[in-house]
Structure formats: structure tokens, C-alpha cells
Design a protein around this motif. Sequence first.
Motif, PDB file in Angstrom:
ATOM      1  N   SER A  92      41.598  31.370  40.896  1.00  0.00           N
ATOM      2  CA  SER A  92      42.450  31.435  39.706  1.00  0.00           C
ATOM      3  C   SER A  92      43.612  32.398  39.910  1.00  0.00           C
ATOM      4  O   SER A  92      44.752  32.099  39.576  1.00  0.00           O
ATOM      5  CB  SER A  92      41.637  31.893  38.492  1.00  0.00           C
ATOM      6  N   LEU A  94      43.135  35.038  31.713  1.00  0.00           N
ATOM      7  CA  LEU A  94      42.704  33.783  32.339  1.00  0.00           C
ATOM      8  C   LEU A  94      42.384  32.730  31.276  1.00  0.00           C
ATOM      9  O   LEU A  94      42.708  31.555  31.431  1.00  0.00           O
ATOM     10  CB  LEU A  94      41.467  34.018  33.212  1.00  0.00           C
ATOM     11  N   THR A 153      39.845  28.118  36.355  1.00  0.00           N
ATOM     12  CA  THR A 153      40.434  29.310  35.751  1.00  0.00           C
ATOM     13  C   THR A 153      39.816  29.607  34.393  1.00  0.00           C
ATOM     14  O   THR A 153      39.457  30.743  34.092  1.00  0.00           O
ATOM     15  CB  THR A 153      41.965  29.137  35.592  1.00  0.00           C
TER      16      THR A 153
END
Length: 196
Positions: free
Chosen positions: A23, A84, A169
Motif C-alpha cells: 500500500s 490508508l 490498501t
Amino acid sequence: MVEVFVTLFVIMDPVGTVPIFLSLTAGRSAASARKAAWQAVAVSFLVITIFAFFGQQILTNLHISLPALQCAGGLLLLLVALELLTGNEKEMTAQADANVALVPLGTPLLAGPGAIVATMLFVKDIDSWGSGLAVAVGIVAVHIALWLAMRYSLPILRLIREGGVLLVTRIAGLLLSAIAVQLVADAVRAFIAGQG
């Protein structure tokens, strides 16, 4: 050595680090991601080593308790997790490679409060050259495993493509937020129990 390796392996979780690493390094070149992997492991190893030798003195001199360190690490991880989850990770990945490798990868994700405290406890129990060597080998072995996990996560990235990275992610953000909340909760419990 086996006890040190297994304990730190579970806490630092090389396998669980892979989705977070993917991510944070999304959109970078393979060379840039490889560089971030090694920098993160180097930073983690440096932090763990410093705390192994001087951790207790550092915390005592600064009047910081272990629960306070744990809570701070949890809050820092929670900030990363929220970025995130909300899709603001582009700001993080747009920064210099060293920034992502230092924070949040190197610390507090790899060399987090759990790993630091566990290392300090293992060092406290050293009573001979043999046990000292076992702790050192265990720490080095875990960092090799961390590097291998991140280094070979790049073929996974090519396989799952951009849509897969987006999914990973969000999942990584959720897992990271859970880890962060658990760290803070454990710290609060320790404070209530009078350990802070």
C-alpha cells in the motif's frame, strides 16, 4: 534463539507487513520499492539494537513508562491506518522514499512498542555470552525474514495490479487500525493497573 525469533516474528509479523508495504509503495518503481524495503529493515534493526542496549536508560532518563511508549506508538499507527482507509495514502507515497521507509515502515510498524519491549525483556534475562548471542541471532534472523517478505512482495504487486492494490490498501488500513487500537487499549489497561 528460537524463543527470541518466534516471539519477535509474531510481534513484527513479516507476512502481515506485506499488504501494508504494498500500500505504502504503490505507484513507485520496483527499484524504489526495493530501496524502501531495505531502508525500513535497516531502520527497524537500528531502533531495536539501540533499545536493546540503552532502552531502559533512555526511558528512565526521560521519565517515560513502557505503557506510555506503547500508547504513543499506537496513536502514530492509527494516523497511518486512517490515511490508508480514507484514501489519503497518496500524500504519503508522494513523499521521499526515505520518509515511508523511516515512518511508518521502519518505526513504529516494524520496530514498534511491542518489539521494543520484548527485546528489552530478552536483554534483561541475558546471563551469559551464549544467551546474549542467542538474542542477537534471533533479532538478525527476524530482520532477514522481514526483508525477504517485503522484497518478494513486488511480484505479488505485479500479479494483483492497481485494483488489487486498492483492495489490499483498505484491508491493510483496517488491520493496522485494529493493531493501533489494541496497543492503546493495552497501554490504558497498564495505566489503570498502576504500571504507568
